[in-house]
Design an enzyme around this catalytic site. Structure first.
Site, mmCIF file in Angstrom:
data_model
loop_
_atom_site.group_PDB
_atom_site.id
_atom_site.type_symbol
_atom_site.label_atom_id
_atom_site.label_comp_id
_atom_site.label_asym_id
_atom_site.label_seq_id
_atom_site.Cartn_x
_atom_site.Cartn_y
_atom_site.Cartn_z
ATOM 1 N N CYS A 1 -24.794 1.952 6.662
ATOM 2 C CA CYS A 1 -24.613 1.180 5.446
ATOM 3 C C CYS A 1 -25.999 0.916 4.867
ATOM 4 O O CYS A 1 -26.892 0.437 5.572
ATOM 5 C CB CYS A 1 -23.915 -0.145 5.756
ATOM 6 S SG CYS A 1 -23.854 -1.283 4.352
ATOM 7 N N CYS B 1 -17.692 11.583 8.959
ATOM 8 C CA CYS B 1 -16.787 11.238 10.048
ATOM 9 C C CYS B 1 -17.109 9.800 10.458
ATOM 10 O O CYS B 1 -18.166 9.537 11.033
ATOM 11 C CB CYS B 1 -17.007 12.218 11.196
ATOM 12 S SG CYS B 1 -15.824 12.074 12.523
ATOM 13 N N CYS C 1 -17.959 -1.625 4.140
ATOM 14 C CA CYS C 1 -18.626 -1.894 5.410
ATOM 15 C C CYS C 1 -18.011 -3.160 5.986
ATOM 16 O O CYS C 1 -17.947 -4.199 5.316
ATOM 17 C CB CYS C 1 -20.128 -2.071 5.184
ATOM 18 S SG CYS C 1 -21.019 -2.595 6.671
ATOM 19 N N CYS D 1 -20.833 -6.141 6.104
ATOM 20 C CA CYS D 1 -21.411 -6.834 4.937
ATOM 21 C C CYS D 1 -20.596 -6.719 3.660
ATOM 22 O O CYS D 1 -20.961 -7.316 2.654
ATOM 23 C CB CYS D 1 -22.831 -6.345 4.687
ATOM 24 S SG CYS D 1 -22.924 -4.676 4.002
ATOM 25 N N CYS E 1 -26.842 -3.177 4.968
ATOM 26 C CA CYS E 1 -27.122 -3.953 6.186
ATOM 27 C C CYS E 1 -27.626 -3.102 7.352
ATOM 28 O O CYS E 1 -27.970 -3.643 8.393
ATOM 29 C CB CYS E 1 -25.887 -4.745 6.615
ATOM 30 S SG CYS E 1 -24.512 -3.754 7.241
#
Length: 180
Positions: free
Chosen positions: A145, A168, A95, A98, A148
């Site tokens: 995510c 995707c 991510c 984070c 976060c």
């Protein structure tokens, strides 16, 4: 007649035993290649279990304008004009907000959509799937995510085996660390 309850009990015990995961099974989704020890340790790191909470001002300061648009405002980058769609290197996608490890190159495939696509996350607990009704007339599944809450992309049920799923994702929502 006494055999019927015994048969059902044996069947029930057998089915529940089949449902048990072997130790570390949560880390077995990385495709053809097993996860290395360093990545398994990273996934088990207690610091990654903490939820990241920031104000929108803090996110704006940390992220580029494109990252903020995608990750925090649930935007979408242009197809084919992004950093990781054609990336063939082996490694892990994190991510961008984070640093949570999300996807392995072992599950990446060419979907022809113009966005990086994967058939499974690195571990189920790393991502969260949320119903998305923002596109008129369509219900989609958004991928966030799990650490976060940032928007990463969407998942569709038109992917390859073994999952049949296509995650995707937006390159702007990801960072990549090449496996050495």
């Amino acid at each position: 007649m006494k055999m019927i309850p015994i048969f059902f009990l044996i069947t029930l015990l057998h089915l529940s035993a089949c449902n048990q995961q072997e130790p570390g099974a949560a880390f077995m989704l990385a495709g053809d290649e097993p996860l290395d020890k360093a990545l398994k340790a990273e996934l088990a790191d207690p610091a990654l279990q903490d939820t990241v909470v920031k104000t929108e001002a803090e996110w704006r300061k940390q992220l580029t304008p494109e990252q903020y648009y995608v990750l925090r405002q649930e935007g979408t980058e242009r197809a084919f004009d992004n950093k990781y769609n054609s990336n063939k290197k082996k490694g892990v996608y994190y991510c961008a907000a984070c640093g949570n490890p999300l996807f392995s190159s072992g599950t990446k495939f060419e979907s022809g959509t113009g966005w990086p696509s994967f058939y499974a996350p690195i571990a189920r607990k790393q991502v969260k799937e949320v119903e998305d009704r923002s596109f008129p007339g369509e219900v989609r599944t958004e991928v966030e995510c799990a650490r976060c809450g940032s928007h990463i992309g969407h998942v569709f049920e038109d992917g390859p085996k073994p999952t049949g799923l296509r995650y995707c994702l937006n390159s702007a929502a990801l960072s990549f660390r090449e496996k050495k």
